[in-house]
Write an enzyme that holds these catalytic residues in place. Structure first.
Site, mmCIF file in Angstrom:
data_model
loop_
_atom_site.group_PDB
_atom_site.id
_atom_site.type_symbol
_atom_site.label_atom_id
_atom_site.label_comp_id
_atom_site.label_asym_id
_atom_site.label_seq_id
_atom_site.Cartn_x
_atom_site.Cartn_y
_atom_site.Cartn_z
ATOM 1 N N LYS A 1 0.843 -1.200 0.000
ATOM 2 C CA LYS A 1 0.000 0.000 0.000
ATOM 3 C C LYS A 1 0.878 1.249 0.000
ATOM 4 C CE LYS A 1 -3.940 1.906 2.652
ATOM 5 N NZ LYS A 1 -4.718 1.769 3.921
ATOM 6 N N SER B 1 -9.605 -0.368 7.232
ATOM 7 C CA SER B 1 -9.110 -0.271 5.848
ATOM 8 C C SER B 1 -8.408 -1.497 5.303
ATOM 9 C CB SER B 1 -8.165 0.916 5.722
ATOM 10 O OG SER B 1 -8.915 2.099 5.701
ATOM 11 N N SER C 1 -9.665 2.168 3.100
ATOM 12 C CA SER C 1 -8.839 2.912 2.183
ATOM 13 C C SER C 1 -7.923 2.036 1.322
ATOM 14 C CB SER C 1 -7.986 3.900 2.975
ATOM 15 O OG SER C 1 -7.095 3.209 3.834
HETATM 16 N N1 GLN Z 1 -12.788 4.197 6.491
HETATM 17 C C1 GLN Z 1 -12.213 4.649 7.729
HETATM 18 C C2 GLN Z 1 -11.870 6.106 7.623
HETATM 19 O O1 GLN Z 1 -12.210 6.686 6.659
HETATM 20 C C3 GLN Z 1 -11.021 3.824 8.076
HETATM 21 C C4 GLN Z 1 -9.807 4.202 7.343
HETATM 22 C C5 GLN Z 1 -8.631 3.342 7.655
HETATM 23 O O2 GLN Z 1 -8.744 2.313 8.309
HETATM 24 N N2 GLN Z 1 -7.471 3.802 7.222
HETATM 25 O O3 GLN Z 1 -11.285 6.674 8.479
#
Ligand code: GLN
Length: 503
Positions: A79, A178, A154
């Protein structure tokens, strides 16, 4: 034989037996990337030369009889929030466009030392803020099950790369879901380790008390293999746990034998029911039956404070992010924009750079976080959220006296259409309703693909364990995976549509 269809464990066996070389395996994945990236767009950067050089080196070392890590020669995607020496790293943001880090994250060092060829860097929501990868400054990633749909976020790029057979393994990061939510909506396995069990050194921080890197794979065993490689103490991360990891690979192998006698599985009342798509709930109920058949005892547990988890998260996470992102000032990394109208002062360069470099969601969260931390509102917002966090930790403590693991659906729905929730931040935030409690408490979680909903799209089954008991995720996860494959006769991803070859 199509090398891209094999699990990392199967590739490892073939490499060890000398049936294939790492150059062949790596080239097969690069060819697959070439063939499907036009449709999927999982990668922001593909590093053909670097990956093939690592592969050739591993092949030479193997030929010379050196003893190698079991995953040596198995390629991996990383990532783009993880820094990689000499390889562009943007965290999905314009503000880091063109930045090439001068060092490797600890987990990347470990991948390199073990000889895993790095295929490239995967797409993500800007600074890991989002649930659909649509907040990337570099375009959408498409879900391999339906190219009109989101791959989760994400870490949608890592999940899509693994689901589309572009990479057998990938690294994700999970601050609120994410790794697990993209796993659920793409039919892949995703693990958020115990907080402090995988080094955060070299992760571009979003919310430091929540962030954790972990594996994205197609099988539970592959996640265990990767987790054991990247995990363990690191003196460069002050929150790193200074203890050996539990035996994760052994737990996965034991679980795959299918016997869960004596394991108490707690079904969290607050993490299912209303608001969950019918097909998600149906698959969840069937998976519970399979666990019971494998010998587990089901118990119902209540975690009443989980209903405040999303609210607490969206104060704590932006607060920490607003502080972590203050370093992007146009002076030190990546983008620098000078004002065209008037004097070029430090403050005006910062303002112009941030204005042009950060996307809307990042700006929204910086403003929210700065507000929550401001002198007049700190107690009312940030302080209250921290108290809720303690209550959620206590709910977990109580639940884990009644059950060895807790379970729920990973995400309330299957993958939605690209664009569907982009203008509705609150609807986007709701995707993480079931994953966020684990981050707030620091406990580990896994998402295991457990079938297709009525719309033909994959859903995930979440398993949570107490901190430092990540082995339980693998034991129960592998048992569920084995039971499901008995029912299906093949892995779920074998049912994914063939991607048209697009260039
Ligand atoms: N979707 C969550 C957010 O927008 C989690 C993001 C993540 O785990 N990096 O914060």
């Amino acid at each position: 034989m199509d090398l891209t269809r094999l699990s990392a464990a199967a590739l490892s066996e073939k490499l060890t037996a000398g049936e294939v070389t790492s150059v062949e395996v790596t080239q097969a994945h690069l060819d697959r990337i070439d063939a499907v990236e036009g449709a999927v767009h999982a990668f922001l950067h593909v590093s053909d030369d670097v990956a093939l050089a690592t592969a050739a080196d591993v092949d030479a070392r193997r030929a010379a009889g050196q003893s190698l890590h079991p995953l040596a020669g198995v390629p991996i995607a990383v990532k783009d929030v993880v820094v990689t020496e000499g390889m562009p790293t943007t965290a999905g943001s314009k503000i880091l466009e063109g930045w090439v880090p001068p060092y490797d994250a600890t987990l990347v060092e470990r991948l390199k030392a073990a000889g895993l060829p790095i295929l490239g860097k995967t797409n993500m929501d800007e600074f890991a803020m989002g649930s659909s990868t649509e907040h990337s400054a570099y375009g959408n990633t498409h879900n391999p099950w339906d190219l009109e749909r989101i791959p989760g976020g994400s870490g949608g790029g890592s999940a899509a790369a693994v689901a589309a057979f572009e990479a057998p393994l990938a690294i994700g990061t999970d601050t609120g879901g994410s790794i697990r939510q993209p796993g659920a909506v793409t039919g892949t396995v995703g693990v958020k380790p115990t907080y402090g069990s995988v080094s955060r050194y070299g992760l571009i921080a979003m919310a430091s008390s929540l962030d954790q890197a972990g594996p994205v794979t197609r099988t539970v065993l592959d996640s265990a293999l990767l987790h054991e490689l990247i995990g363990g103490h690191d003196a460069r991360d002050s929150t790193s746990i200074d203890e050996p990891l539990p035996a994760l690979v052994d737990a996965a192998r034991q679980g795959a034998l299918g016997d869960l006698t004596g394991v108490r599985v707690g079904v969290v009342t607050e993490l299912s029911g209303d608001g969950y798509q019918a097909g998600v709930s149906a698959r969840f109920a069937e998976s519970l039956e399979l666990l019971e058949k494998a010998g587990a005892t089901l118990v119902e547990v209540s975690c009443p404070n989980f209903r405040y988890a999303l609210g607490a998260y969206y104060l704590i996470m932006p607060s920490e992010a607003s502080s972590n992102l203050a370093k992007f000032d146009g002076m030190r990394f990546g983008l620098r924009v000078e004002p065209t109208d008037g004097p070029v002062t430090a403050e005006r360069v910062m303002s112009a750079t941030r204005g042009a470099g950060f996307g809307d969601e990042v700006k929204r969260r910086i403003i929210l976080g700065t507000y929550a931390l401001s002198a007049g509102y700190y107690d009312a917002y940030y302080g209250s959220a921290q108290k809720v966090r303690t209550l959620i930790q206590r709910d977990f403590d109580a639940a884990f006296t009644q059950a060895d693991v807790l379970v729920s659906p990973t995400a309330p729905t299957t993958a939605f259409k690209l664009g569907e929730k982009l203008d509705d931040p609150l609807a986007m935030y709701l995707n993480d309703i079931a994953t966020i409690p684990a981050n707030l408490a620091g406990v580990p979680g896994i998402s295991v693909p457990n079938g297709l909903s009525d719309d033909g799209l994959p859903v995930g089954f979440q398993i949570l364990a107490p901190a430092k008991a990540d082995d339980r995720l693998y034991r129960v996860g592998a048992a569920l995976e084995a039971a499901l494959e008995n029912v299906w006769g093949a892995p779920l991803l074998a049912q994914a549509p063939e991607l048209e070859i697009a260039r």
